[in-house]
Write a protein that holds these residues in place. Structure first.
Motif, PDB file in Angstrom:
ATOM      1  N   GLY A 126      10.995  26.368  75.090  1.00 52.00           N
ATOM      2  CA  GLY A 126      12.422  26.116  74.895  1.00 52.00           C
ATOM      3  C   GLY A 126      12.711  24.743  74.323  1.00 52.00           C
ATOM      4  N   SER A 127      11.687  24.093  73.744  1.00 47.03           N
ATOM      5  CA  SER A 127      11.855  22.732  73.215  1.00 47.03           C
ATOM      6  C   SER A 127      12.398  22.754  71.785  1.00 47.03           C
ATOM      7  CB  SER A 127      10.518  21.983  73.265  1.00 47.03           C
ATOM      8  OG  SER A 127       9.489  22.722  72.626  1.00 47.03           O
ATOM      9  N   TYR A 128      13.447  23.538  71.575  1.00 46.31           N
ATOM     10  CA  TYR A 128      14.038  23.663  70.237  1.00 46.31           C
ATOM     11  C   TYR A 128      14.690  22.360  69.786  1.00 46.31           C
ATOM     12  CZ  TYR A 128      13.445  28.713  70.807  1.00 46.31           C
ATOM     13  OH  TYR A 128      12.912  29.960  70.985  1.00 46.31           O
ATOM     14  N   LYS A 129      15.303  21.661  70.720  1.00 43.89           N
ATOM     15  CA  LYS A 129      16.014  20.445  70.323  1.00 43.89           C
ATOM     16  C   LYS A 129      15.045  19.404  69.778  1.00 43.89           C
ATOM     17  CE  LYS A 129      19.647  17.306  71.827  1.00 43.89           C
ATOM     18  NZ  LYS A 129      20.541  16.881  72.925  1.00 43.89           N
ATOM     19  N   ARG A 130      13.857  19.303  70.358  1.00 44.16           N
ATOM     20  CA  ARG A 130      12.844  18.378  69.857  1.00 44.16           C
ATOM     21  C   ARG A 130      12.459  18.744  68.437  1.00 44.16           C
ATOM     22  NH1 ARG A 130       7.328  18.307  73.178  1.00 44.16           N
ATOM     23  NH2 ARG A 130       7.161  20.378  72.220  1.00 44.16           N
ATOM     24  N   LEU A 131      12.294  20.032  68.176  1.00 47.61           N
ATOM     25  CA  LEU A 131      11.948  20.491  66.826  1.00 47.61           C
ATOM     26  C   LEU A 131      13.065  20.192  65.844  1.00 47.61           C
ATOM     27  CD1 LEU A 131      10.447  22.095  64.654  1.00 47.61           C
ATOM     28  CD2 LEU A 131      11.323  24.209  65.716  1.00 47.61           C
ATOM     29  N   VAL A 132      14.308  20.486  66.240  1.00 51.55           N
ATOM     30  CA  VAL A 132      15.446  20.255  65.340  1.00 51.55           C
ATOM     31  C   VAL A 132      15.574  18.771  65.006  1.00 51.55           C
ATOM     32  CG1 VAL A 132      17.966  20.329  65.202  1.00 51.55           C
ATOM     33  CG2 VAL A 132      16.697  22.318  66.050  1.00 51.55           C
ATOM     34  N   ALA A 133      15.380  17.917  66.012  1.00 50.22           N
ATOM     35  CA  ALA A 133      15.468  16.474  65.771  1.00 50.22           C
ATOM     36  C   ALA A 133      14.411  16.030  64.768  1.00 50.22           C
ATOM     37  CB  ALA A 133      15.313  15.713  67.081  1.00 50.22           C
ATOM     38  N   ARG A 134      13.198  16.565  64.877  1.00 53.54           N
ATOM     39  CA  ARG A 134      12.126  16.218  63.927  1.00 53.54           C
ATOM     40  C   ARG A 134      12.450  16.708  62.523  1.00 53.54           C
ATOM     41  NH1 ARG A 134       8.250  12.400  65.198  1.00 53.54           N
ATOM     42  NH2 ARG A 134       8.291  12.240  67.463  1.00 53.54           N
ATOM     43  N   LEU A 135      12.985  17.921  62.414  1.00 58.22           N
ATOM     44  CA  LEU A 135      13.342  18.459  61.097  1.00 58.22           C
ATOM     45  C   LEU A 135      14.462  17.644  60.460  1.00 58.22           C
ATOM     46  CD1 LEU A 135      13.193  22.271  61.930  1.00 58.22           C
ATOM     47  CD2 LEU A 135      11.632  21.033  60.413  1.00 58.22           C
ATOM     48  N   GLU A 164      16.212  24.000  57.409  1.00 58.11           N
ATOM     49  CA  GLU A 164      15.317  24.505  58.449  1.00 58.11           C
ATOM     50  C   GLU A 164      15.842  24.142  59.836  1.00 58.11           C
ATOM     51  OE1 GLU A 164      10.913  24.105  57.627  1.00 58.11           O
ATOM     52  OE2 GLU A 164      11.729  22.843  56.023  1.00 58.11           O
ATOM     53  N   ALA A 165      16.407  22.941  59.953  1.00 57.15           N
ATOM     54  CA  ALA A 165      16.958  22.519  61.240  1.00 57.15           C
ATOM     55  C   ALA A 165      18.079  23.454  61.666  1.00 57.15           C
ATOM     56  CB  ALA A 165      17.456  21.083  61.157  1.00 57.15           C
ATOM     57  N   GLU A 166      18.950  23.832  60.727  1.00 59.39           N
ATOM     58  CA  GLU A 166      20.048  24.734  61.060  1.00 59.39           C
ATOM     59  C   GLU A 166      19.529  26.109  61.454  1.00 59.39           C
ATOM     60  OE1 GLU A 166      23.753  26.775  58.718  1.00 59.39           O
ATOM     61  OE2 GLU A 166      23.499  24.596  58.500  1.00 59.39           O
ATOM     62  N   GLU A 167      18.499  26.576  60.735  1.00 60.05           N
ATOM     63  CA  GLU A 167      17.914  27.875  61.058  1.00 60.05           C
ATOM     64  C   GLU A 167      17.348  27.880  62.482  1.00 60.05           C
ATOM     65  OE1 GLU A 167      14.141  30.700  59.671  1.00 60.05           O
ATOM     66  OE2 GLU A 167      14.679  28.915  58.510  1.00 60.05           O
ATOM     67  N   TRP A 168      16.661  26.786  62.862  1.00 58.57           N
ATOM     68  CA  TRP A 168      16.092  26.717  64.199  1.00 58.57           C
ATOM     69  C   TRP A 168      17.169  26.510  65.260  1.00 58.57           C
ATOM     70  CZ3 TRP A 168      11.762  28.412  66.091  1.00 58.57           C
ATOM     71  CH2 TRP A 168      10.675  28.607  65.236  1.00 58.57           C
ATOM     72  N   CYS A 169      18.293  25.891  64.900  1.00 54.34           N
ATOM     73  CA  CYS A 169      19.430  25.818  65.827  1.00 54.34           C
ATOM     74  C   CYS A 169      19.904  27.224  66.186  1.00 54.34           C
ATOM     75  CB  CYS A 169      20.585  25.035  65.206  1.00 54.34           C
ATOM     76  SG  CYS A 169      20.426  23.246  65.294  1.00 54.34           S
ATOM     77  N   ILE A 194      19.588  28.796  69.899  1.00 51.76           N
ATOM     78  CA  ILE A 194      20.793  29.167  70.638  1.00 51.76           C
ATOM     79  C   ILE A 194      20.709  30.628  71.064  1.00 51.76           C
ATOM     80  CG2 ILE A 194      23.280  29.526  70.440  1.00 51.76           C
ATOM     81  CD1 ILE A 194      23.307  27.040  68.577  1.00 51.76           C
ATOM     82  N   ALA A 195      20.244  31.487  70.157  1.00 54.56           N
ATOM     83  CA  ALA A 195      20.108  32.905  70.492  1.00 54.56           C
ATOM     84  C   ALA A 195      19.119  33.112  71.636  1.00 54.56           C
ATOM     85  CB  ALA A 195      19.654  33.691  69.253  1.00 54.56           C
ATOM     86  N   ALA A 196      18.052  32.303  71.664  1.00 52.71           N
ATOM     87  CA  ALA A 196      17.011  32.471  72.683  1.00 52.71           C
ATOM     88  C   ALA A 196      17.400  31.884  74.038  1.00 52.71           C
ATOM     89  CB  ALA A 196      15.709  31.838  72.197  1.00 52.71           C
ATOM     90  N   THR A 197      18.311  30.908  74.045  1.00 58.74           N
ATOM     91  CA  THR A 197      18.581  30.178  75.291  1.00 58.74           C
ATOM     92  C   THR A 197      20.011  30.309  75.805  1.00 58.74           C
ATOM     93  OG1 THR A 197      19.131  28.146  74.058  1.00 58.74           O
ATOM     94  CG2 THR A 197      16.828  28.455  74.702  1.00 58.74           C
ATOM     95  N   ALA A 198      20.897  30.944  75.054  1.00 57.90           N
ATOM     96  CA  ALA A 198      22.316  30.980  75.442  1.00 57.90           C
ATOM     97  C   ALA A 198      22.506  31.564  76.838  1.00 57.90           C
ATOM     98  CB  ALA A 198      23.122  31.780  74.419  1.00 57.90           C
ATOM     99  N   GLU A 199      21.735  32.581  77.194  1.00 58.07           N
ATOM    100  CA  GLU A 199      21.895  33.219  78.504  1.00 58.07           C
ATOM    101  C   GLU A 199      21.081  32.513  79.587  1.00 58.07           C
ATOM    102  OE1 GLU A 199      23.821  35.636  79.360  1.00 58.07           O
ATOM    103  OE2 GLU A 199      24.577  36.331  77.425  1.00 58.07           O
ATOM    104  N   SER A 200      19.797  32.241  79.282  1.00 57.89           N
ATOM    105  CA  SER A 200      18.889  31.748  80.322  1.00 57.89           C
ATOM    106  C   SER A 200      18.917  30.236  80.496  1.00 57.89           C
ATOM    107  CB  SER A 200      17.456  32.189  80.002  1.00 57.89           C
ATOM    108  OG  SER A 200      17.051  31.695  78.733  1.00 57.89           O
ATOM    109  N   MET A 238      26.810  33.200  71.887  1.00 57.98           N
ATOM    110  CA  MET A 238      27.490  32.602  73.026  1.00 57.98           C
ATOM    111  C   MET A 238      26.897  33.170  74.304  1.00 57.98           C
ATOM    112  SD  MET A 238      29.742  30.546  71.734  1.00 57.98           S
ATOM    113  CE  MET A 238      30.813  30.219  73.125  1.00 57.98           C
ATOM    114  N   GLY A 239      26.884  32.361  75.346  1.00 57.86           N
ATOM    115  CA  GLY A 239      26.373  32.824  76.626  1.00 57.86           C
ATOM    116  C   GLY A 239      27.386  33.688  77.337  1.00 57.86           C
TER     117      GLY A 239
END
Length: 689
Positions: free
Chosen positions: A407-416, A424-429, A433-439, A534-535
C-alpha cells in the motif's frame, strides 16, 4: 517610599504590564510561598528571591507610575516572578507587616544588575502564553496542580539564556571566594555529583586486563539496572528511574580504551533488556530517555569499531528494526558517517536478501499489516542505500514492485513526481485510490491530495477543485470550502460552485456535473467528474451541515443568514430550554469547545445589533465554565466576563454588570480562585481586593 508607588496598583495595571497569563501564574507563585527574603531596595524598589526551576533574584520598581522589573530567570519581559513579588508586597502592606531594607552589598542587587546588562531593558512584554515552569518546581499547591492538568503543558524556559546568566554569576563567585570557601564549594559538589569526581580521577584509559574486568563489570551493571523496578506516581508526578550512570561511565571508559566492539556487544544486551524493562514501566518516557542516551554511545562505538562498513550498517539497522520504544534515536548520527559508495551498495544488497523483502508475492496479492509494515521499513532503508550508492535508477522499479504489496503508493507517487513523470504519477494515484479507498482510507486520502496537486500544477483548476468538492460532500468542513474558493479564485466558476456547495449543505444532495445543483438559474454544476474511487459513504447529519453553513455565513459576514441559521440550530439543540441552552443561552457550549467557539463567534457578530442576545450567550458560556470548578476554566471564563462587562459599560448599563458580579460572588463564595479572577476584572486597587 515604595508604599506610595505600589499601593494604587489595580489588576488591570498588572495585566497591561505583564499580560493576563503571566499575572495568573504570578498569583500561583505568590500563593505557593515561592517568594522569600522580600526587601526594600536602596533605590526605593522591591527585591526578593523567587523559587522556580531555580532560585531567581527579582527586582521590581516604579518610575512615574510605570512598573519595571529585572529577574535572573530567562524570560525576556515582565515575568511571573516579578508579578509574585508585587503581590506578596501588597499582601504585606495589607496586613501591616514590616518589610526590611536590603543591605547595599546584597548579592541580589549585583545579580539583577548583571541580568539587566544581559537582557537589556526588561520592560518589553514577553510571550505571555509561553512563559512557565513545572508546577511542583514552582512550589504550587494542589489546586495549582489541577490547573496544570487542565491546560496544555507549559513551554520550558530558555535554557541557553539561563546558562549564560548562571555562568556569569558563577565566574564572579569564583573570583571573590577565599580558598576555604572554594574548598567547601568543591566538597559540596562532590557530595551532590559523585560522577564528576569519578570522571576527574580517570587519568588514563584502563589497561587490557582492567578493560576485560570492566567489560564484565558493565555487563553485571546492565543486568542489575534493567532488573531494578521502576515506578511513576502520576498523582504526585514523582518518578523513580533506575540509575544507569555506571553503565554510561563504563561505556565511555571502554570506548576510550579502544574497546568499541565490546561496547557494541554490550549495547545489544542493553537494548534487549532495556526494551523489556521499558515495556513493563508505565511512565512519561523518563526510562526510555535514559537508555536512549546510552545507546548514542553505542552507535558512536559502532562507527569506530572493527566490522566492515556494510556489516556496521546491517547491525545499526538491526538495532533500529527491533526497537519498539524509540531507544535508538541516536542512530541518525551513525548514518551521517562518511561511508563510501561501495559500502552503501553492499548494504543495499544485504538488505535485499532479508526475508522481509526477499520473497515477492504475486502482483495481485496485498500483504497483511503484520507483514507489510516491516517490509516497508526495510524497503525504505533500501531506497536510502541505493541513493547513497549512486544506484538511483533502481529506486522507482523497487517502489513500483512494493506499492501493490504494502500500500506504499504515496511513496511511489512522490518519487515519480520528483522525477518529472507526472502522467505516471497520476495513473498510480488512480490505481492506489481504487485499491485503498475501502480498506485504507487514510492512504487513499493522501493520494487524493497528490492527485489534486498534480492537476493544479498542470493548470487544471476545475478538476483540482472537483477533488475537494467530493471531499466536501463526503465530510463538509469550512476549511475545505476555503480551499475550493482559493483554487477557483481566478475562475469564473466560483459563484456557481459556491451556490452548489451551500445548496448541498441545505438540502443534503450533491450536485451533478452538467446537471442542476449550481444554484443559479440555468447555471448547473460547472466542475467535472474526477473519476476517482470513493470509499464508503459517511453519514452526514443535517445539523452538522447546518453548523458548517453557520461557519460560512459568519466568515463571509452574512449576518442575516447567520442569525437565521443559528435560530435553526438553537431549535435543534434546545429551543424550548433543553440542553441548558435555548435561544438566548447558546447551543451546547457548556458541553463542548466545538460549540463554545461557534457560540462566541456568533455573539461577537451580533453584538452591535443584538447586544442583549450576545450578552446572554457570553453569560451562559461563563457560567458553564465556572461550574467546572477548575482554575484554568475560571481563567477561560474571564474572557466572557470581560465581554459582558465591556458591552454593558458601552451601553451605559454598568449597574447591571455590578449586580451580576455580586450574584456570581454570592453563588461562588467558596471558590477562592474564581473570586480572584473576578477581582482582576475590578477597577479597585489590588490591596483592597
Amino acid at each position: 517610599m515604595p508604599q506610595d508607588d505600589f499601593v494604587g496598583l489595580t489588576w488591570a495595571d498588572l495585566e497591561d504590564w505583564a499580560g493576563t497569563a503571566v499575572v495568573g501564574r504570578g498569583q500561583s507563585y505568590a500563593r505557593g510561598a515561592s517568594v522569600a527574603d522580600l526587601s526594600l531596595s536602596p533605590d526605593g524598589g522591591l527585591i526578593a528571591w523567587v523559587r522556580g526551576m531555580s532560585r531567581y533574584a527579582t527586582a521590581v520598581w516604579m518610575i512615574d507610575g510605570e512598573l519595571h522589573a529585572v529577574c535572573t530567570c530567562p524570560f525576556a519581559g515582565p515575568c511571573k516572578h516579578a508579578v509574585a513579588v508585587v503581590l506578596v508586597y501588597l499582601e504585606a502592606l495589607k496586613k501591616r507587616r514590616t518589610i526590611p531594607n536590603a543591605d547595599p552589598d546584597d548579592s541580589r542587587i549585583t545579580l539583577v544588575k548583571d541580568a539587566a546588562d544581559l537582557k537589556g531593558d526588561g520592560d518589553e512584554k514577553g510571550d505571555v502564553d509561553g512563559e512557565g515552569e513545572d508546577w511542583e518546581e514552582a512550589g504550587a499547591n494542589e489546586e495549582d496542580k489541577e490547573f496544570g492538568r487542565f491546560d496544555e503543558e507549559e513551554d520550558d524556559d530558555d535554557d541557553e539564556d539561563e546558562e549564560n546568566i548562571a555562568t556569569d554569576a558563577f565566574d564572579r563567585l569564583i573570583e571573590k571566594a577565599s580558598k576555604a570557601e572554594l574548598g567547601r564549594l568543591l566538597k559540596g559538589i562532590a557530595v551532590r555529583h559523585p560522577e564528576i569526581v569519578r570522571a576527574s580521577l580517570v587519568d588514563k584509559p584502563p589497561s587490557r586486563a582492567s578493560a576485560d574486568k570492566l567489560v564484565k563489570a558493565v555487563r553485571r551493571t546492565i543486568v542489575a539496572a534493567t532488573s531494578e523496578p521502576a515506578w511513576h506516581d502520576y498523582r504526585s508526578r514523582r518518578a523513580e528511574v533506575p540509575d544507569f550512570e555506571s553503565v554510561r561511565d563504563g561505556f565511555g571508559r571502554l570506548l576510550e580504551a579502544g574497546r568499541a566492539d565490546d561496547v557494541v556487544e554490550l549495547g545489544e544486551m542493553l537494548l534487549k533488556l532495556g526494551q523489556n524493562q521499558v515495556g513493563e514501566y508505565d511512565d512519561e518516557g523518563e526510562l526510555a530517555l535514559e537508555i536512549s542516551g546510552i545507546m548514542d554511545v553505542v552507535f558512536r562505538a559502532l562507527a569506530e569499531g572493527s566490522l566492515p562498513d556494510a556489516d556496521k550498517m546491517i547491525k545499526a539497522f538491526g538495532f533500529v528494526f527491533g526497537d519498539e520504544y524509540d531507544l535508538c534515536s541516536g542512530v541518525e548520527a551513525f548514518w551521517r558517517h562518511p561511508f563510501p559508495r561501495s559500502a552503501w551498495s553492499e548494504f543495499a544488497d544485504k538488505l535485499a536478501a532479508r526475508p522481509e523483502v526477499a520473497e515477492v508475492p504475486g502482483p495481485a496479492e496485498k500483504l497483511p499489516l503484520e507483514r507489510s509494515c516491516p517490509r516497508d521499513v526495510v524497503s525504505d532503508m533500501m531506497i536510502l542505500a541505493l541513493e547513497k550508492a549512486g544506484r538511483a535508477d533502481e529506486i522507482i522499479p523497487l517502489c513500483i514492485r512494493e506499492a501493490p504489496l504494502t500500500g506504499s503508493y504515496k511513496r511511489l507517487v512522490a518519487r515519480l513526481r520528483a522525477g518529472g513523470r507526472a502522467a505516471e504519477a497520476e495513473e498510480w494515484c488512480r490505481k492506489g485510490i481504487a485499491a485503498t479507498a475501502e480498506s485504507m482510507p487514510g492512504i487513499a486520502g493522501g493520494l487524493r491530495k497528490e492527485f489534486l496537486e498534480l492537476r493544479r500544477d498542470g493548470g487544471d483548476a476545475k478538476t483540482a477543485a472537483a477533488v475537494l468538492a467530493e471531499e466536501f460532500f463526503r465530510e463538509p468542513d469550512v476549511g475545505t470550502y476555503r480551499r475550493i474558493r482559493k483554487i477557483l479564485a481566478d475562475e469564473d466558476a466560483w459563484p456557481a460552485v459556491r451556490l452548489g456547495l451551500l445548496a448541498y449543505l441545505e438540502k443534503g444532495t450533491p450536485p451533478r456535473p452538467g446537471g442542476e445543483g449550481g444554484g443559479a438559474s440555468g447555471a448547473g454544476w460547472p466542475l467535472p467528474e474526477t473519476g476517482l474511487a470513493m470509499g464508503k459513504p459517511r453519514g452526514v447529519r443535517a445539523d452538522d451541515r447546518t453548523y458548517v453553513r453557520l461557519e460560512i455565513a459568519l466568515e463571509e459576514k452574512n449576518i442575516d443568514d447567520a442569525i437565521r441559521i443559528y435560530e435553526q440550530l438553537s431549535k435543534s439543540y434546545g429551543g424550548g430550554g433543553g440542553w441548558r441552552g435555548g435561544r438566548e443561552g447558546g447551543l451546547i457550549g457548556w458541553a463542548s469547545p466545538f460549540w463554545s467557539d461557534i457560540d462566541d463567534r456568533f455573539a461577537d457578530a451580533i453584538a452591535g445589533t443584538q447586544p442583549d442576545r450576545a450578552i446572554a450567550i457570553w453569560k451562559r458560556q461563563a457560567e458553564s465554565l465556572i461550574a467546572m470548578t477548575k482554575p484554568k476554566a475560571y481563567d477561560s471564563a474571564s474572557r466572557y466576563l470581560r465581554k459582558v462587562k465591556k458591552r454593558l459599560t458601552t451601553l451605559n448599563r454598568r449597574t447591571e454588570w455590578e449586580a451580576w458580579e455580586r450574584t456570581l460572588r454570592m453563588a461562588n463564595f467558596r471558590k477562592r480562585r474564581f473570586l480572584e479572577v473576578l477581582d482582576r476584572l475590578s477597577s479597585r486597587p489590588i490591596i483592597e481586593s
